[in-house]
Motif scaffolding. Structure first.
Motif, mmCIF file in Angstrom:
data_model
loop_
_atom_site.group_PDB
_atom_site.id
_atom_site.type_symbol
_atom_site.label_atom_id
_atom_site.label_comp_id
_atom_site.label_asym_id
_atom_site.label_seq_id
_atom_site.Cartn_x
_atom_site.Cartn_y
_atom_site.Cartn_z
ATOM 1 N N GLY A 1 -9.587 5.836 14.034
ATOM 2 C CA GLY A 1 -8.624 4.746 13.950
ATOM 3 C C GLY A 1 -8.066 4.490 12.574
ATOM 4 O O GLY A 1 -7.327 3.517 12.371
ATOM 5 N N HIS B 1 -11.556 -1.332 13.470
ATOM 6 C CA HIS B 1 -10.355 -2.107 13.152
ATOM 7 C C HIS B 1 -10.685 -3.592 13.054
ATOM 8 O O HIS B 1 -10.141 -4.313 12.200
ATOM 9 N N LYS C 1 -9.936 -6.279 10.009
ATOM 10 C CA LYS C 1 -9.167 -7.508 10.216
ATOM 11 C C LYS C 1 -9.941 -8.725 9.707
ATOM 12 O O LYS C 1 -9.363 -9.635 9.095
ATOM 13 N N LEU D 1 -0.129 -6.519 9.877
ATOM 14 C CA LEU D 1 0.503 -5.201 9.756
ATOM 15 C C LEU D 1 -0.509 -4.212 9.171
ATOM 16 O O LEU D 1 -0.638 -4.098 7.950
ATOM 17 N N GLU E 1 -8.538 9.768 11.086
ATOM 18 C CA GLU E 1 -7.619 9.342 12.139
ATOM 19 C C GLU E 1 -8.328 9.217 13.481
ATOM 20 O O GLU E 1 -8.008 8.334 14.278
ATOM 21 N N ASN F 1 -0.975 -0.896 10.812
ATOM 22 C CA ASN F 1 -0.817 0.235 11.728
ATOM 23 C C ASN F 1 -0.265 1.487 11.060
ATOM 24 O O ASN F 1 -0.041 2.490 11.732
ATOM 25 N N ALA F 2 0.001 1.430 9.756
ATOM 26 C CA ALA F 2 0.519 2.598 9.044
ATOM 27 C C ALA F 2 0.209 2.433 7.557
ATOM 28 O O ALA F 2 0.087 1.299 7.069
ATOM 29 N N GLN G 1 2.485 0.091 5.629
ATOM 30 C CA GLN G 1 2.288 -1.331 5.864
ATOM 31 C C GLN G 1 1.185 -1.886 4.971
ATOM 32 O O GLN G 1 1.318 -2.972 4.387
#
Length: 496
Positions: free
Chosen positions: A324, A460, A464, A381, A321, A383-384, A387
């Protein structure tokens, strides 16, 4: 103009709807075959599921392998590569052997290989027996393409498309559910329990194959092209080793370039030899038919897309965590990914219905498009954990649809006597796609990292980019699929 029986058979298949075509070319050899069809399908699907479980079996204990086997990290990584190479080599060769000597015999041999490979790994306590055992486990992947081609011969028309869809889905399902299952086994018992478990499952499959799968008279005869088998094995191993180990060795290192050059040169020589052989391991002329060729190219793109989410999503879930990520354990990660694997199997009957109503070409395009949508969902999506799980479910549904349509397309375009080899080659193309995906995703993730606790962790942005590349690969698969001729035989019949 007189046509050969194989040509006439191929034309009638291409002009018919896929499900009817596959079934009409193979009349059950015994009156009770349709009655036993469901048991045959369940047995083959179970065997394919266990064979594909080998892909992710060792992942939960991979970080501990150097210590467990008293070897280096670099040497331990070959334990994963060995299974990949074994499966890639086995699929086209097992398919051809099934066409020549009978599919039930080759399926039985594959299940026995799975028993032997699992026992070698369970008993061995050093690197060499583990490498041998994992390679033999990979060879058992020949079970899947031969099982798919056998379904063409043992199922009634109403069941064929559904059966092929379910069997095809096991390629993805096994890998997806294998992660949480093997993590649970490894955490609950000793690491060797992974291989004792796989050995037990393989014994059950062997018994089922002997008692349920019919040994029908489907052998076309012929002599095994030994030179072709050796050439294909050497060429594939050279190219795939270079791709899978390029990150560790360096993409421009002499070792990587040498293996890659060896693989390409041997494969070119192999193709030259096969085109001039009277009874080749792989009939490259049949493989060059537009329907087969474009389906196999699409298989590379879709295999790429399937593997990308299988690599990237778990890695992002496990990133701490503080960096990220979401800090999930291997078991938690596997549980988040498991619904995607189940979704592949759930969509098998959906895919069968689509094949019957729309044809395999449009079904494959739909599957690739859904896979692309899954990646775009992950791109926007992420972020969790839930998702990413939703994105994985969508992508897995696309894989389930697409994987079912590919063998149907291929089998509808080749003679019955070449079905096993053709499906095996298609499986190989999917393996090439997954290998390329693994290598490219590793490069992308390594290109943008942050240092944490002495380790480089992908950002991140890197994740992506991976999702975007996966989406592009999937939509390229859609474009290639739409180029597949609607009925390649129409023109041929007009000319005739």
């Amino acid at each position: 103009m007189t046509r050969s029986p194989d040509a006439a058979e191929s034309m009638s298949r291409d002009d018919a709807t896929p499900s009817t075509a596959i079934s009409d070319t193979a009349t059950p050899s015994t009156p009770d075959m349709p009655r036993n069809a469901l048991a045959i399908v369940i047995t083959l699907c179970f065997g394919g599921l266990v064979a594909s479980l080998m892909q992710t079996l060792i992942i939960p204990v991979q970080p501990e392998l150097p210590q467990l086997l008293n070897t280096s990290i670099s040497n331990a990584s070959w334990i994963i590569t060995a299974t990949l190479l074994g499966g890639a080599v086995a699929m086209p060769i097992a398919g051809r052997l099934g066409d020549m000597y009978g599919k039930q015999r080759v399926i039985l041999a594959s299940s026995v290989l799975l028993v032997v490979g699992s026992l070698i790994c369970a008993i061995g306590g050093s690197l060499l027996p583990m490498l041998i055992g994992r390679t033999v486990q990979g060879l058992a992947m020949g079970f899947i393409p031969v099982g798919i081609s056998l379904m063409r011969e043992v199922t009634p028309p109403r069941l064929t498309s559904m059966a092929v869809a379910a069997m095809s889905a096991t390629l993805g399902v096994g890998g997806a559910i294998g992660l949480p299952l093997s993590a649970w086994v490894a955490q609950t018992w000793d690491w060797r329990a992974l291989f004792w478990t796989s050995a037990g499952l393989a014994v059950i499959i062997t018994v089922l194959v002997l008692t349920v799968i019919p040994n029908i008279a489907d052998n076309a005869g012929g002599k095994l092209d030994v030179v072709g088998a050796i050439g294909l094995s050497v060429g594939l191993c050279g190219a795939l080793i270079a791709i899978s180990k390029g990150k560790d060795w360096g993409w421009t290192s002499g070792t990587t370039l040498g293996f890659f050059a060896l693989g390409i040169v041997v494969l070119l020589a192999w193709a030259y030899f096969e085109l001039r052989h009277s009874d080749p391991l792989v009939d490259l002329r049949s493989s060059a038919k537009p329907t087969v060729l474009l389906t196999n190219i699409a298989a590379i793109a879709i295999g790429f897309g399937m593997m990308a989410q299988a690599i990237v999503v778990p890695m992002m879930l496990e990133v701490p965590e503080a960096a990220g990520g979401f800090g999930q354990t291997i078991l938690q990660t596997g549980l988040w990914m498991a619904p995607g694997g189940i979704m592949m199997m759930v969509f098998a009957p959906v895919s069968g219905t689509l094949i019957n109503n729309l044809g395999p070409k449009l079904t494959l395009a739909i599957g690739a498009a859904v896979l692309g949508v899954g990646y775009l969902t992950a791109f926007f999506l992420m972020n969790a954990p839930w998702q990413l799980a939703v994105a994985s479910i969508i992508a897995s549904a696309g894989v389930g649809i697409g994987y079912a349509a590919m063998p149907t397309l291929v089998m509808g375009a080749v003679p019955l006597t070449e079905a096993g080899a053709a499906v095996g080659l298609n499986g190989l193309m999917r393996s090439v796609g997954t290998t390329l995906s693994s290598a490219i995703m590793a490069v992308v993730l390594a290109a943008s990292t942050v240092s944490m606790g002495g380790h480089d962790i992908p950002t991140h942005t890197a994740f992506k980019w991976c999702f975007l590349i996966g989406a592009i690969a999937a939509f390229v698969g859609v474009a290639i699929t739409m180029l597949i001729p609607r009925s390649a035989s129409t023109t041929e019949e007009t000319v005739a």
